[in-house]
Design a protein around this motif. Structure first.
Motif, short mmCIF file in Angstrom:
data_model
loop_
_atom_site.label_atom_id
_atom_site.label_comp_id
_atom_site.label_asym_id
_atom_site.label_seq_id
_atom_site.Cartn_x
_atom_site.Cartn_y
_atom_site.Cartn_z
N GLY A 237 0.82 -1.21 0.00
CA GLY A 237 0.00 0.00 0.00
C GLY A 237 0.85 1.26 0.00
N ALA A 238 1.76 1.35 0.96
CA ALA A 238 2.64 2.51 1.02
C ALA A 238 3.58 2.55 -0.17
N ARG A 239 4.03 1.39 -0.61
CA ARG A 239 4.94 1.34 -1.76
C ARG A 239 4.29 1.96 -3.00
N ASP A 240 2.99 1.72 -3.18
CA ASP A 240 2.31 2.24 -4.36
C ASP A 240 2.13 3.76 -4.29
N SER A 241 1.71 4.28 -3.16
CA SER A 241 1.53 5.73 -3.06
C SER A 241 2.87 6.46 -3.11
N LEU A 242 3.91 5.86 -2.55
CA LEU A 242 5.24 6.47 -2.58
C LEU A 242 5.77 6.55 -4.01
N ARG A 243 5.65 5.44 -4.75
CA ARG A 243 6.19 5.43 -6.12
C ARG A 243 5.41 6.36 -7.02
N LEU A 244 4.09 6.50 -6.76
CA LEU A 244 3.30 7.40 -7.59
C LEU A 244 3.67 8.85 -7.32
N GLU A 245 3.85 9.22 -6.06
CA GLU A 245 4.33 10.57 -5.76
C GLU A 245 5.67 10.84 -6.44
N ALA A 246 6.50 9.80 -6.56
CA ALA A 246 7.81 9.94 -7.19
C ALA A 246 7.74 9.90 -8.71
N GLY A 247 6.54 9.73 -9.27
CA GLY A 247 6.37 9.73 -10.72
C GLY A 247 6.92 8.48 -11.39
N LEU A 248 6.99 7.36 -10.65
CA LEU A 248 7.59 6.14 -11.16
C LEU A 248 6.50 5.20 -11.69
N CYS A 249 6.79 4.58 -12.82
CA CYS A 249 5.82 3.71 -13.48
C CYS A 249 5.68 2.38 -12.77
N LEU A 250 4.47 1.84 -12.81
CA LEU A 250 4.20 0.47 -12.39
C LEU A 250 3.91 -0.33 -13.65
N TYR A 251 4.74 -1.36 -13.90
CA TYR A 251 4.54 -2.14 -15.11
C TYR A 251 3.18 -2.83 -15.08
N GLY A 252 2.51 -2.80 -16.22
CA GLY A 252 1.16 -3.36 -16.30
C GLY A 252 0.09 -2.31 -16.11
N ASN A 253 0.43 -1.21 -15.45
CA ASN A 253 -0.48 -0.07 -15.31
C ASN A 253 -0.06 1.06 -16.24
N ASP A 254 1.15 1.56 -16.03
CA ASP A 254 1.61 2.78 -16.69
C ASP A 254 2.45 2.50 -17.94
N MET A 255 2.77 1.27 -18.18
CA MET A 255 3.46 0.87 -19.41
C MET A 255 3.27 -0.62 -19.60
N ASP A 256 3.32 -1.04 -20.87
CA ASP A 256 3.18 -2.45 -21.19
C ASP A 256 3.71 -2.69 -22.59
N GLU A 257 3.39 -3.84 -23.15
CA GLU A 257 3.94 -4.20 -24.46
C GLU A 257 3.36 -3.37 -25.60
N THR A 258 2.31 -2.61 -25.34
CA THR A 258 1.73 -1.74 -26.37
C THR A 258 2.22 -0.29 -26.22
N THR A 259 3.09 -0.06 -25.24
CA THR A 259 3.58 1.29 -24.94
C THR A 259 5.07 1.36 -25.25
N THR A 260 5.50 2.39 -25.97
CA THR A 260 6.92 2.55 -26.26
C THR A 260 7.59 3.42 -25.19
N PRO A 261 8.92 3.38 -25.10
CA PRO A 261 9.63 4.24 -24.14
C PRO A 261 9.35 5.73 -24.36
N VAL A 262 9.17 6.13 -25.60
CA VAL A 262 8.92 7.55 -25.90
C VAL A 262 7.53 7.94 -25.40
N GLU A 263 6.55 7.10 -25.65
CA GLU A 263 5.19 7.37 -25.17
C GLU A 263 5.14 7.40 -23.65
#
Length: 407
Positions: free
Chosen positions: A262-288
């Motif tokens: 729980g805390a790990r998720d809110s901390l990483r989101l405040e830090a602007g860090l991606c969660l694989y499967g949510n914020d990037m996946d195989e349909t998302t490029t590094p540029v996007e």
């Protein structure tokens, strides 16, 4: 957890961070997925003995929080002191051989050849279409191998990728899969606390640097100055049979508390860090995904990573969409929430969202058209069939506190 037709269904945390000003507490949003049995980390029983509330996550039984510290309190404790997270579910490997860098660079976008010994970098596995297979930390050690950590949820996929690539590789490389424990000590007091257990001056060890050594008398520990919270901190790989002892030793310091997903998720989101499967996946490029900085200059010039043609074309001409940071009024916009422009047209989707305990605002990440991705652009988001004002803001939402040499 329940069973149907002999098959066990297990709760999986989808967005473990719904915070309301009224209740001042988090609630879990969960989805069910079909799985016969969850995997357990070496610290599984330790979590239960210490009041951990266990949930299914990426196929593993993991603590989401502990009875002595709620999710919001745990979040603040990490920002103010230090928290200890179990990340033993992550995939750890060593790659040996004189062509080990050539091998790993055949799979990722990063310039590993350009790294100094005992240093690392975030990189991305990509496919031939430029999509992100997983994010990964690659470390060049002072020994004869690379030390690499990638996500638990992609472990099976990346293992297949490694093995298939190795069978086709024309060079000297071999992989060792590591069954070590892995914990992350995160927070402003992390270095002070860890210093008591090592004979190395941590003030000389900067962000993304690492070494092998003794920790509280335990040999063969890999200590890397990095983490997933935006705070200063360390990830510590320990021999499996010593992981509980090292964890207990760290917790002897009253400023260290156990923390969960729980805390790990809110901390990483405040830090602007991606969660694989949510914020990037195989349909998302590094540029996007706004991760172009992960692509080394030499790699761009050589154009020899998977999906290079598509990715480099996006860098040159800009992609159709980009990941941005949002703040919104009203209730929290969560993963899947629709984003609308000022004309009422749906133009994007939220990928992660929660109330920020630090900022006391709703924060989220979303993908929107590149032409509408300028900071300050006004939108609206739909939450429970109602729309609420939102605005693009700069990420990270809270300043990063990684430890670098003084300028």
């Amino acid at each position: 957890m329940f069973q149907r037709n002999g098959i066990r269904f297990v709760k999986v945390v989808a967005q473990p961070c719904m915070f309301t000003a009224q209740s001042r507490s988090f609630n879990l949003t969960a989805q069910y997925y079909q799985q016969k049995e969850l995997k357990k980390t070496v610290l599984h029983d330790f979590h239960k003995d210490n009041g951990g509330k266990m949930v299914g996550f990426a196929g593993w039984s993991m603590p989401v929080q502990y009875k002595d510290l709620g999710l919001v309190a745990s979040h603040h404790h990490t920002r103010e002191k230090a928290s200890l997270f179990d990340v033993s579910h992550m995939l750890q490997v060593k790659i040996f051989g004189k062509d080990r860098i050539k091998f790993i660079e055949s799979l990722i976008v990063g310039d590993i050849q350009g790294l100094e010994n005992d240093s690392g970098t975030l990189s991305l596995f990509t496919n031939d279409k430029g999509g992100i297979l997983d994010d990964v930390i690659v470390n060049v050690t002072n020994d004869d191998h690379l030390y690499i950590v990638s996500n638990a949820g992609c472990g099976d996929k990346i293992t297949v990728l490694y093995n298939n690539a190795l069978s086709d590789f024309k060079g000297d490389a071999r992989i060792e899969y590591i069954d070590n424990g892995l914990v992350a000590l995160q927070g402003p007091l992390a270095a002070k606390i860890l210093q008591n257990g090592v004979n190395f001056d941590l003030s000389k060890m900067y962000f993304m640097k690492g070494f092998y050594g003794k920790l509280f008398g335990v040999d063969n520990c890999r200590i890397t100055r990095c983490g997933y919270t935006g705070e200063d901190g360390f990830e510590i790989s320990t021999p499996r049979e010593k992981t509980v002892a090292v964890t207990e030793k760290l917790l002897e310091n009253e400023d260290v508390k156990l923390a969960g997903l729980g805390a790990r998720d809110s901390l990483r989101l405040e830090a602007g860090l991606c969660l694989y499967g949510n914020d990037m996946d195989e349909t998302t490029t590094p540029v996007e995904a706004s991760l172009t900085w992960c692509i080394g200059k030499r790699r761009r010039k050589e154009k020899n990573f998977p999906g290079a043609e598509i990715i480099l074309q996006q860098i040159k001409k800009k992609p159709e969409k980009r990941r941005v940071g949002l703040v919104n009024e009203g209730p929290t916009a969560r993963s899947g929430a629709s984003v609308f422009d000022n004309n009422g047209a749906e133009i994007g989707r939220v990928t992660s969202g929660c109330p920020s305990p630090t900022l006391q605002k709703n924060i989220a990440m979303a993908y929107v058209p590149t032409e509408s991705s300028k900071i300050g652009t006004l939108f609206s988001v739909q939450v429970r069939k109602k729309v609420h004002p939102a605005k693009i803001v700069k990420m990270p939402f809270t300043p990063a506190k990684y430890y670098f040499p003084a300028k």
